[in-house]
Write a protein that holds these residues in place. Sequence first.
Motif, short mmCIF file in Angstrom:
data_model
loop_
_atom_site.label_atom_id
_atom_site.label_comp_id
_atom_site.label_asym_id
_atom_site.label_seq_id
_atom_site.Cartn_x
_atom_site.Cartn_y
_atom_site.Cartn_z
N PHE A 16 0.83 -1.20 0.00
CA PHE A 16 0.00 0.00 0.00
C PHE A 16 0.86 1.25 0.00
O PHE A 16 0.59 2.21 -0.74
N ARG A 17 1.89 1.28 0.82
CA ARG A 17 2.75 2.46 0.88
C ARG A 17 3.44 2.70 -0.46
O ARG A 17 3.49 3.85 -0.94
N GLU A 18 3.96 1.64 -1.06
CA GLU A 18 4.64 1.80 -2.35
C GLU A 18 3.68 2.34 -3.41
O GLU A 18 4.04 3.23 -4.19
N ALA A 19 2.46 1.81 -3.45
CA ALA A 19 1.49 2.27 -4.44
C ALA A 19 1.07 3.70 -4.18
O ALA A 19 0.86 4.49 -5.11
N THR A 20 0.95 4.07 -2.91
CA THR A 20 0.54 5.44 -2.56
C THR A 20 1.58 6.45 -3.01
O THR A 20 1.23 7.55 -3.48
N LEU A 21 2.85 6.13 -2.91
CA LEU A 21 3.92 7.08 -3.21
C LEU A 21 4.37 7.03 -4.66
O LEU A 21 5.36 7.68 -5.01
N LEU A 22 3.66 6.30 -5.51
CA LEU A 22 4.00 6.31 -6.93
C LEU A 22 3.81 7.71 -7.51
O LEU A 22 2.87 8.42 -7.14
N PRO A 23 4.66 8.13 -8.43
CA PRO A 23 4.54 9.48 -9.02
C PRO A 23 3.43 9.53 -10.08
O PRO A 23 3.67 9.79 -11.25
N PHE A 40 -3.76 11.48 -8.72
CA PHE A 40 -4.78 11.05 -7.77
C PHE A 40 -5.88 10.32 -8.52
O PHE A 40 -6.50 10.84 -9.44
N GLY A 41 -6.13 9.06 -8.17
CA GLY A 41 -7.13 8.27 -8.86
C GLY A 41 -6.57 7.38 -9.95
O GLY A 41 -7.32 6.66 -10.60
N HIS A 42 -5.26 7.42 -10.17
CA HIS A 42 -4.65 6.56 -11.18
C HIS A 42 -4.85 5.10 -10.79
O HIS A 42 -4.75 4.75 -9.61
N PRO A 43 -5.14 4.21 -11.74
CA PRO A 43 -5.42 2.81 -11.40
C PRO A 43 -4.27 2.08 -10.72
O PRO A 43 -4.50 1.04 -10.08
N SER A 44 -3.04 2.58 -10.85
CA SER A 44 -1.91 1.92 -10.19
C SER A 44 -1.74 2.36 -8.74
O SER A 44 -0.96 1.76 -8.00
N ARG A 45 -2.48 3.40 -8.35
CA ARG A 45 -2.44 3.86 -6.97
C ARG A 45 -3.74 3.43 -6.28
O ARG A 45 -4.71 3.04 -6.94
N PRO A 46 -3.78 3.44 -4.95
CA PRO A 46 -5.05 3.14 -4.26
C PRO A 46 -6.14 4.12 -4.67
O PRO A 46 -5.88 5.23 -5.15
N THR A 47 -7.39 3.73 -4.48
CA THR A 47 -8.51 4.59 -4.86
C THR A 47 -8.51 5.87 -4.02
O THR A 47 -7.98 5.90 -2.90
N PRO A 48 -9.10 6.94 -4.54
CA PRO A 48 -9.19 8.19 -3.77
C PRO A 48 -9.86 8.00 -2.42
O PRO A 48 -9.46 8.63 -1.43
N ALA A 49 -10.89 7.15 -2.34
CA ALA A 49 -11.57 6.95 -1.05
C ALA A 49 -10.62 6.34 -0.02
O ALA A 49 -10.58 6.79 1.13
N LEU A 50 -9.86 5.35 -0.43
CA LEU A 50 -8.94 4.70 0.51
C LEU A 50 -7.83 5.65 0.91
O LEU A 50 -7.49 5.75 2.10
N LEU A 51 -7.26 6.35 -0.04
CA LEU A 51 -6.22 7.31 0.29
C LEU A 51 -6.75 8.38 1.24
O LEU A 51 -6.11 8.73 2.24
N SER A 52 -7.95 8.88 0.96
CA SER A 52 -8.53 9.94 1.80
C SER A 52 -8.80 9.43 3.21
O SER A 52 -8.62 10.15 4.19
N ALA A 53 -9.26 8.17 3.34
CA ALA A 53 -9.51 7.61 4.67
C ALA A 53 -8.20 7.44 5.45
O ALA A 53 -8.15 7.70 6.65
N VAL A 54 -7.15 7.01 4.76
CA VAL A 54 -5.85 6.86 5.43
C VAL A 54 -5.30 8.23 5.82
O VAL A 54 -4.77 8.40 6.93
N TYR A 55 -5.42 9.22 4.93
CA TYR A 55 -4.96 10.57 5.28
C TYR A 55 -5.73 11.10 6.49
O TYR A 55 -5.16 11.76 7.37
N LEU A 56 -7.04 10.81 6.54
CA LEU A 56 -7.85 11.25 7.68
C LEU A 56 -7.32 10.65 8.97
O LEU A 56 -7.16 11.36 9.98
N TRP A 57 -7.04 9.35 8.96
CA TRP A 57 -6.49 8.72 10.16
C TRP A 57 -5.12 9.29 10.50
O TRP A 57 -4.78 9.51 11.67
N GLY A 58 -4.30 9.53 9.47
CA GLY A 58 -2.98 10.11 9.72
C GLY A 58 -3.07 11.46 10.37
O GLY A 58 -2.31 11.78 11.31
#
Length: 615
Positions: free
Chosen positions: A207-214, A217-235
């Motif tokens: 998950f971390r590697e996919a999140t930090l890909l260049p 936002f929303g690219h299919p190789s990265r996590p979905t915007p909803a998942l990223l936003s939920a993780v950012y919220l927890w962070g």
Amino acid sequence: MIAETSKDSPAARAMAKPLKRGRACMNCRFLKIKCDGVKPICGPCRKHPKDDDCEYSDGPGRSRTKVLEETVSRLEARLHELEHPDETTPSVTLHDPYSPYHEAQQKLPPSLLIPEAHPYSPLSPFSPTSTTSSLPSGRPWRSFAALETKTESGGSSGSSSSPHHRPYTSSPFLGTDEPGFLTIQSLLDQFLPHCTEFGFFLNPNRFREATLLPLSFGHPSRPTPALLSAVYLWGVHLSHSEPLLLHEHSFMIRALQHVATDPLGAHPDVVLHTLQAEVLLAYYFLHIGRFLEAKCHTAIAVSLALGAGFHKIRSANIYAPSTIGLSSDTPISLQPPRDNSEESERISGFWTVLMLHKYVSIALEPPTSVCGTLEAPGTQIDTPWPLDIPSYSEGLRPDVRGNSTVRNFLLNVVDDAPQGHSMTALNAKAAILFHRSAQLAGQWTPHMQTREFHAYTAAFQSINRLIQTFRTSLPPLSQLDIKHPSTRTLLLIHALTDAATIKLHINFSYADSASKQHCLTAARNMITFGGLNIQEFGYMNPIIATLWVAACHVFIDEISRVRSLGSDWPSHSEGGEDELMERLRDGMAALSALSDESSFIKYQLTKIQEAFAAI
């Protein structure tokens, strides 16, 4: 007697005498004919009836014709105003109701507004100019950027130098699509070390590697915007950073919007990632004490897991694949997992949802309303027990198949599959025992019919034996390093098992000495924490508060009983008031240690303090 007036009499001629010029009715004036001015209906209108009534401009109210004329004049004036805005003063002055929010956005920390330079390209992949999302491309979706997009060099987003720059509508509430790159790294560092405590079942490293890909936002190789936003919220929530915490609500709004719109897109992992996002949001709302939202997101996660067929993974039974949508009237099913790690994530995802459902059901529902949606008639769980995250890449053996997994466990059917002894599987089993004990406790009434009583007694004895057998299979807490993440999970497993004993016996502890002793022993085990220092554990699953509260209630009830009986039992010995008070203080201290991090735990602590004050 008054004589009838003839048409040719002087009186009649006087009444029919034409009015002064300008007193003609509106119809005659419009037709430009001579009007005799007789009221209420003039001569021409009486001789030649019109669709419009005979009206005079000097009547007591405005005539319909006059109203229409005024409306036409007003519309003509407005049309001229719109066609020549520089020549007129607007009749309606507009103002921006969100101007305070726009001003507040100007005060956002730079790390949230302007993405840091990234080594992969001149433009950071997390720049607010990235408006790509997982939403379908044919719809006029708007990005959530709050400021005018700018490149790192300070150029305007409207510059024609880059064909990828597109204008977008600003939102005073949501900030940019993503924080800056360095902020994202910081948020991941805040969340991932504690992620399993809040229902994170994906492989953290992948998950971390996919999140930090260049990538955008929303690219299919990265996590979905909803998942990223939920993780950012927890962070943000775990960061203790005041500048970030000021915008926690904005992060929450962004996560809620994306989790609602992501399923409309075509991201390859939209089902699994949306499920993960819903779980994280459910734990978040439980953690901060917003119980209704916690129950809503839990229900969505349960529906999504069942709808996607995650309860039938590796099933030994033949069943029709779950349909998750239609395309040109053709059913769409979830694609097979790409590798062992993805299949392990799906399996773990289902069991995580099952545990969440049981936690929320017990913590937030009255004892008589504790339900078992995931074990309802017709819902058979065949998915095998999950692996621990470090074993995801190995996957289950090819020959492993599941069949009535939960039912067989409750029937104490021997299962030698190695994944059944993983820490995640033990956690799921402990949650099942806790939930089943709470269900039985809620079903008990002292006025049962004979058949009901015998059925209840059989179920009670069966689950009691299973709890005892399960407890003996657990590794002792002393075997693990307190800093190892598995130690927190094992502590939770032990606490769930002890809480299951308390739930099962609490209804009989007042009259039955054996049940009372079972409750006291389980409560002592829970509050001693296996000799570990609870202050060093950091964040824990919010359900731990419900378990400790159950233990504290056992001590409060026993203290009250000892006081009421005036027992001669030495106060300093085990079972005496001093010993019980010491255990109770330990439990309240543990709750207090975690209450600053969770409104839910603070709420539970308040309830215990109220109960203690009442004895």
